[in-house]
Scaffold this motif. Structure first.
Motif, mmCIF file in Angstrom:
data_model
loop_
_atom_site.group_PDB
_atom_site.id
_atom_site.type_symbol
_atom_site.label_atom_id
_atom_site.label_comp_id
_atom_site.label_asym_id
_atom_site.label_seq_id
_atom_site.Cartn_x
_atom_site.Cartn_y
_atom_site.Cartn_z
ATOM 1 N N ALA A 283 26.102 43.290 46.676
ATOM 2 C CA ALA A 283 27.564 43.341 46.652
ATOM 3 C C ALA A 283 28.174 42.032 47.112
ATOM 4 O O ALA A 283 27.648 41.365 47.999
ATOM 5 C CB ALA A 283 28.050 44.484 47.548
ATOM 6 N N SER A 284 29.284 41.679 46.516
ATOM 7 C CA SER A 284 30.008 40.478 46.916
ATOM 8 C C SER A 284 30.757 40.735 48.216
ATOM 9 O O SER A 284 31.221 41.845 48.477
ATOM 10 C CB SER A 284 30.995 40.069 45.828
ATOM 11 N N ALA A 285 30.880 39.690 49.030
ATOM 12 C CA ALA A 285 31.646 39.797 50.265
ATOM 13 C C ALA A 285 33.090 39.349 50.073
ATOM 14 O O ALA A 285 33.846 39.242 51.034
ATOM 15 C CB ALA A 285 30.995 38.964 51.363
ATOM 16 N N ILE A 286 33.489 39.082 48.829
ATOM 17 C CA ILE A 286 34.867 38.688 48.549
ATOM 18 C C ILE A 286 35.780 39.884 48.784
ATOM 19 O O ILE A 286 35.527 40.986 48.289
ATOM 20 C CB ILE A 286 35.002 38.183 47.102
ATOM 21 N N ASP A 287 36.841 39.656 49.549
ATOM 22 C CA ASP A 287 37.763 40.739 49.911
ATOM 23 C C ASP A 287 38.854 40.866 48.855
ATOM 24 O O ASP A 287 39.926 40.275 48.958
ATOM 25 C CB ASP A 287 38.377 40.453 51.290
ATOM 26 N N SER A 288 38.554 41.618 47.805
ATOM 27 C CA SER A 288 39.550 41.859 46.757
ATOM 28 C C SER A 288 39.337 43.259 46.215
ATOM 29 O O SER A 288 38.250 43.833 46.318
ATOM 30 C CB SER A 288 39.440 40.819 45.636
ATOM 31 N N TRP A 289 40.376 43.795 45.611
ATOM 32 C CA TRP A 289 40.320 45.181 45.147
ATOM 33 C C TRP A 289 39.243 45.373 44.079
ATOM 34 O O TRP A 289 38.567 46.392 44.046
ATOM 35 C CB TRP A 289 41.679 45.616 44.605
ATOM 36 N N THR A 290 39.060 44.369 43.205
ATOM 37 C CA THR A 290 38.103 44.548 42.122
ATOM 38 C C THR A 290 36.673 44.655 42.635
ATOM 39 O O THR A 290 35.875 45.451 42.140
ATOM 40 C CB THR A 290 38.234 43.409 41.075
#
Length: 201
Positions: free
Chosen positions: A51-58
């Motif tokens: 999983a990506s650690a980018i904090d975005s809804w997608t």
């Protein structure tokens, strides 16, 4: 812009955001469902989700409990593995997951193509073959997806349609008409990085 009098049309935005006249989103959850069903149909039952650690809804949707492949998986190796979207940490996370004690995952589902490229590199460093020993899938269908070997099985996002739908929605809102509802469909592109799990896996 939220406080301006002009109508606001958002592309690829959090449905929870307020003050938006219309939004154009992609059916991200269905993309993850397509990936999962593809791997299940091939016979995979042990997944790891990079999983990506980018904090975005997608990315939250991609990792949501209703879309992740391990939702029905009981093997100890199944579960999320949050990482930043850069090839270095991705490779290390995938290496750790593949080398952990217990049954090795036969498939790695990645939140994007960059993570998937790191996972493929990790598999090679451990002497594993993609897809013979482990399948890897991406998401987004970036140019990178066909630049790696084997080419990535990934979910294609219709970028041009997003722009077209966004312009149509803006014109509708300016004209006082409701914008077309619903998310744009995405679809799985099957390439060489996914195959049935190895025998006796």
């Amino acid at each position: 812009m939220h406080g301006a009098d002009l109508p606001l049309v958002m592309l690829d935005s959090d449905p929870a955001d307020t003050g938006v006249a219309a939004r154009v989103n992609l059916d991200i959850a269905d993309g993850m469902r397509q990936v999962t069903e593809h791997l299940l149909a091939l016979g995979h039952r042990r997944f790891i989700h990079l999983a990506s650690a980018i904090d975005s809804w997608t990315f939250a949707v991609r990792a949501g409990p209703s879309t992740t492949p391990y939702r029905g998986c009981r093997a100890p190796s199944c579960g999320p593995c949050p990482q930043h979207s850069t090839c270095g940490p991705d490779r290390a996370a995938a290496e750790h997951a593949l080398a952990a004690p217990g049954p090795r995952p036969t498939a790695i589902i990645c939140d994007d193509d960059i993570l998937a490229a790191g996972a493929c590199k990790a598999a090679r460093r451990l002497g594993l073959r993609v897809p013979d020993d482990v399948s890897v899938t991406g998401f987004d269908d970036l140019a990178l997806a066909t630049a790696v070997e084997p080419e990535l099985t990934t979910v294609r996002l219709p970028a041009e349609q997003v722009g077209e739908r966004g312009m149509t929605a803006l014109l509708a809102v300016l004209d006082g008409r409701p914008a077309e509802p619903g998310s744009l469909p995405v679809h799985l592109v099957v390439r060489g990085s996914s195959a049935p799990p190895p025998p006796r896996s």
